[in-house]
Design a protein around this motif. Structure first.
Motif, PDB file in Angstrom:
ATOM      1  N   GLN A   1     -16.038 -13.058 -20.927  1.00  0.00           N
ATOM      2  CA  GLN A   1     -15.235 -13.995 -21.724  1.00  0.00           C
ATOM      3  C   GLN A   1     -14.963 -13.452 -23.123  1.00  0.00           C
ATOM      4  O   GLN A   1     -13.870 -13.598 -23.672  1.00  0.00           O
ATOM      5  CB  GLN A   1     -15.942 -15.346 -21.812  1.00  0.00           C
ATOM      6  CG  GLN A   1     -15.982 -16.103 -20.496  1.00  0.00           C
ATOM      7  CD  GLN A   1     -16.730 -17.416 -20.605  1.00  0.00           C
ATOM      8  OE1 GLN A   1     -17.295 -17.722 -21.645  1.00  0.00           O
ATOM      9  NE2 GLN A   1     -16.749 -18.192 -19.524  1.00  0.00           N
ATOM     10  N   ALA A   2     -15.990 -12.806 -23.719  1.00  0.00           N
ATOM     11  CA  ALA A   2     -15.810 -12.248 -25.061  1.00  0.00           C
ATOM     12  C   ALA A   2     -14.752 -11.149 -25.053  1.00  0.00           C
ATOM     13  O   ALA A   2     -13.937 -11.032 -25.976  1.00  0.00           O
ATOM     14  CB  ALA A   2     -17.135 -11.711 -25.587  1.00  0.00           C
TER      15      ALA A   2
ATOM     16  N   ALA B   1     -11.262 -11.217 -27.076  1.00  0.00           N
ATOM     17  CA  ALA B   1     -10.864 -10.167 -28.007  1.00  0.00           C
ATOM     18  C   ALA B   1      -9.459  -9.663 -27.693  1.00  0.00           C
ATOM     19  O   ALA B   1      -8.652  -9.413 -28.600  1.00  0.00           O
ATOM     20  CB  ALA B   1     -11.872  -9.021 -27.948  1.00  0.00           C
ATOM     21  N   GLN B   2      -9.178  -9.515 -26.383  1.00  0.00           N
ATOM     22  CA  GLN B   2      -7.840  -9.063 -26.001  1.00  0.00           C
ATOM     23  C   GLN B   2      -6.778 -10.103 -26.394  1.00  0.00           C
ATOM     24  O   GLN B   2      -5.708  -9.753 -26.903  1.00  0.00           O
ATOM     25  CB  GLN B   2      -7.807  -8.814 -24.489  1.00  0.00           C
ATOM     26  CG  GLN B   2      -8.673  -7.631 -24.045  1.00  0.00           C
ATOM     27  CD  GLN B   2      -8.716  -7.480 -22.533  1.00  0.00           C
ATOM     28  OE1 GLN B   2      -8.226  -8.351 -21.803  1.00  0.00           O
ATOM     29  NE2 GLN B   2      -9.294  -6.374 -22.048  1.00  0.00           N
TER      30      GLN B   2
ATOM     31  N   GLN C   1      -3.638  -9.707 -29.055  1.00  0.00           N
ATOM     32  CA  GLN C   1      -2.255 -10.018 -28.706  1.00  0.00           C
ATOM     33  C   GLN C   1      -1.643 -11.006 -29.702  1.00  0.00           C
ATOM     34  O   GLN C   1      -0.488 -10.856 -30.105  1.00  0.00           O
ATOM     35  CB  GLN C   1      -2.200 -10.595 -27.294  1.00  0.00           C
ATOM     36  CG  GLN C   1      -2.553  -9.583 -26.203  1.00  0.00           C
ATOM     37  CD  GLN C   1      -2.580 -10.216 -24.818  1.00  0.00           C
ATOM     38  OE1 GLN C   1      -2.425 -11.430 -24.687  1.00  0.00           O
ATOM     39  NE2 GLN C   1      -2.777  -9.403 -23.781  1.00  0.00           N
ATOM     40  N   GLN C   2      -2.436 -12.006 -30.126  1.00  0.00           N
ATOM     41  CA  GLN C   2      -1.939 -12.981 -31.103  1.00  0.00           C
ATOM     42  C   GLN C   2      -1.631 -12.323 -32.436  1.00  0.00           C
ATOM     43  O   GLN C   2      -0.640 -12.641 -33.094  1.00  0.00           O
ATOM     44  CB  GLN C   2      -2.954 -14.113 -31.283  1.00  0.00           C
ATOM     45  CG  GLN C   2      -3.080 -15.015 -30.065  1.00  0.00           C
ATOM     46  CD  GLN C   2      -4.124 -16.094 -30.258  1.00  0.00           C
ATOM     47  OE1 GLN C   2      -4.835 -16.088 -31.251  1.00  0.00           O
ATOM     48  NE2 GLN C   2      -4.232 -17.001 -29.286  1.00  0.00           N
ATOM     49  N   ARG C   3      -2.510 -11.377 -32.858  1.00  0.00           N
ATOM     50  CA  ARG C   3      -2.254 -10.676 -34.105  1.00  0.00           C
ATOM     51  C   ARG C   3      -0.979  -9.856 -34.030  1.00  0.00           C
ATOM     52  O   ARG C   3      -0.180  -9.821 -34.979  1.00  0.00           O
ATOM     53  CB  ARG C   3      -3.445  -9.776 -34.455  1.00  0.00           C
ATOM     54  CG  ARG C   3      -4.653 -10.523 -35.000  1.00  0.00           C
ATOM     55  CD  ARG C   3      -5.647  -9.560 -35.637  1.00  0.00           C
ATOM     56  NE  ARG C   3      -6.168  -8.596 -34.675  1.00  0.00           N
ATOM     57  CZ  ARG C   3      -7.244  -8.772 -33.945  1.00  0.00           C
ATOM     58  NH1 ARG C   3      -7.935  -9.896 -34.043  1.00  0.00           N
ATOM     59  NH2 ARG C   3      -7.660  -7.849 -33.105  1.00  0.00           N
TER      60      ARG C   3
END
Length: 582
Positions: free
Chosen positions: A396-397, A401-402, A406-408
């Motif tokens: 899950q971590a 992180a992925q 992607q949001q950044r």
């Protein structure tokens, strides 16, 4: 054991019975403070017969009982928010059902920091038709929140005038019958209230607030102790009002609760009486001292009412404390009896529990071996479950992180897209403005240059060509909501500093006024003059001076972002050798 249980239940029933009787004897609420004489006894209502009240008044109980109980009357009155420094305007005063023939006019004029009122009232009958204690009329300003301000006195008759100022901005006007001029709270005898005329300048709003009015007859709580006034036409009305105020203050207990203030009002009244008793009494000294006596008597009456309320509240607090102490003593006695019974019952229960504990101890020891084996199996299963949970958490971590990366990336793309759009909009705006007037891009924004030839020589009037260009420019600016314009006037070094400064300011203001007429909000613009202090070319040549005579419009705003890096203007030394203009 049975005897102990029976004794415990008997004591519990007795304590419940005593508590119920004490509750029945203790009132659930404390009585209201008495507003008239004898504050130690419960008060009686001071409201008058409903048949004598105006039909449009709706009397409702107050949320909290004040020191002097009054009726809270809900009235709906038009208030006017008078425009700041908008000149004079008028509202009419119209008689209520209590005095329908009364009428008047109020002239209202806004000044810096105050509003002036010139009010005239006509056909005011004698106020004693509402009660012998009423001698005069008072003009009040009522705010939309229900706060009342005493503005001045109207004497009975026609063409009675009041000229006064107030710091209120929005208010309605009412006129009430009062026992004297210096009252601090309006009575419920409202004889006139304002009506908004078609030509009234200001924003009207309805006052829909419950403001406190002293009910009819409440100034004289003991009517038998009040001798009706007989007005002598040879005695000034101000002296009658002072006599009335001192008598009302005395009936309110001012001699006892506000002795110093009351004695001051008595002395002032006596001084006014002495003036009146002279062979040739003068009106001005009598009016001055009598009005001061009425004001001092009103102060003493208010202090007396407040202190009587405090005295009554203290008596109520003491009575409540005595009741609480008696109840606490009774409760403590019952608590001691209950504690004894509970201790005996607890001891019996402890013995039973000890026997049960010994019985269960053997069973517990027999079960421990089986429980130990079961716990070992559970521990192995829990370890396996924790290992699986750790692996799931790690996955899950990694997924989180992925997703965060992607949001950044998406946020960065959106930011870059927004910056590109702002740059494109800025470039488009620069191109559009350059088609009308010379425009350059700077760190401050897009600076549009209006040359001196667009104004009459040495003046600040716009030439037709200038108005045409500004009309086109305003159309472009209005197409970009959110832009701000800083209009800056500049001159050359010819002429005095004062003349150049004024000329630069007037030219900037002329541009601002014309753009305002074209629809650009004035809040989005500012106009300033800098005289000869910011030249862009040397003033030693005619060409340089012509460049310095200009009006610049600095166009900026978040919608066009940062500058594009086009032309920049550097400060020019006015003593430098001349250069060829661009």
């Amino acid at each position: 054991m049975k005897r102990i249980l029976i004794l415990f239940f008997a004591l519990a029933l007795a304590s419940i019975s005593v508590f119920a009787q004490g509750t029945a004897r203790t009132p659930s609420t404390q009585p209201e403070p008495q507003s008239t004489q004898q504050p130690a006894t419960p008060p009686t209502s001071l409201s008058t017969d409903p048949s004598t009240q105006p039909s449009q008044d709706q009397v409702t109980p107050m949320d909290q009982t004040p020191t002097f109980k009054v009726n809270v009357v809900g009235r709906t009155t038009k208030a006017v928010n008078y425009h700041f420094r908008s000149g004079a305007t008028k509202v009419d005063l119209k008689g209520t059902d209590l005095m329908p023939k009364a009428h008047g006019t109020a002239r209202v004029e806004s000044h810096p920091g105050r509003i002036g009122l010139d009010v005239t009232a006509n056909d005011l009958d004698s106020p004693q038709v509402f009660g012998t204690e009423y001698l005069t009329y008072v003009l009040w300003a009522i705010t939309p929140e229900g706060r009342a301000q005493n503005l001045g006195e109207f004497l009975p008759g026609s063409n009675s005038k009041v000229s006064v100022t107030t710091a209120l901005q929005a208010f309605g006007l009412i006129v009430t019958a009062e026992p004297y001029y210096s009252v601090t709270q309006p009575s419920d005898i409202v004889v006139m209230e304002n009506t908004v005329r078609p030509d009234t300048v200001g924003a009207t709003e309805y006052i829909d607030a419950k403001y406190e009015l002293i009910g009819r007859g409440q100034y004289i709580p003991k009517r038998a102790a009040y001798e009706p006034l007989r007005l002598d036409p040879k005695v000034p009305i101000y002296l009658h009002e002072a006599r009335n105020a001192v008598r009302i203050a005395e009936l309110a207990g001012a001699d006892q609760y506000a002795h110093d203030s009351f004695q001051k009002s008595v002395a002032l009244l006596q001084q006014a009486e002495d003036y009146q008793a002279r062979r040739k009494p003068e009106q001005k000294p009598i009016a001055t001292v009598a009005r001061e006596a009425a004001q001092s008597a009103e102060d003493a009456r208010l202090v007396a009412l407040r202190r009587r309320g405090e005295e009554f509240a203290e008596q109520q607090r003491k009575a409540a404390a005595d009741r609480e102490a008696a109840a606490n003593a009774n409760a403590q006695q019952q608590s001691d009896l209950r504690a004894t019974a509970e201790q005996q019952a607890a001891e019996s229960q402890r013995q039973r529990e000890e026997a049960e504990r010994q019985r269960q101890l053997a069973q517990t020891q027999a079960d421990q071996a089986a429980r130990a084996q079961s716990e070992a199996e559970q521990a192995r299963a829990a370890a396996l479950q924790q290992q699986q949970a750790a692996q799931a958490a790690q996955q899950q971590a990694l997924a989180a992180a992925q997703a965060s990366d992607q949001q950044r990336q998406l946020a960065e793309q959106q930011r870059q897209q927004a910056e590109r759009e702002k740059e494109e909009m800025r470039a488009k705006l620069l191109q559009q403005l350059n088609t009308i007037l010379e425009t350059r891009d700077t760190a401050r924004g897009l600076i549009v240059n209006m040359a001196d030839v667009l104004f009459d020589t040495g003046k600040y009037t716009l030439r037709p060509a200038a108005r045409e260009k500004l009309a086109k420019l305003s159309g472009i600016v209005l197409a970009y909501p959110g832009l701000s314009l800083a209009i800056e006037g500049h001159t050359d070094s010819v002429g005095s500093d004062a003349f150049n400064q004024r000329l630069s300011e007037k030219r900037a203001q002329s541009v601002e006024e014309y753009l305002t007429k074209q629809g650009i909000p004035q809040t989005a613009m500012s106009a300033n003059g800098f005289g000869k202090s910011q030249p862009i070319a040397p003033n030693t040549t005619a060409s340089g001076r012509q460049q310095n005579r200009r009006v610049e419009l600095v166009v900026s705003g978040e919608v066009i972002g940062t500058k594009l890096g086009s032309l920049r203007t550097q400060p020019v030394d006015p003593n430098a050798p001349p250069t060829n203009p661009r």
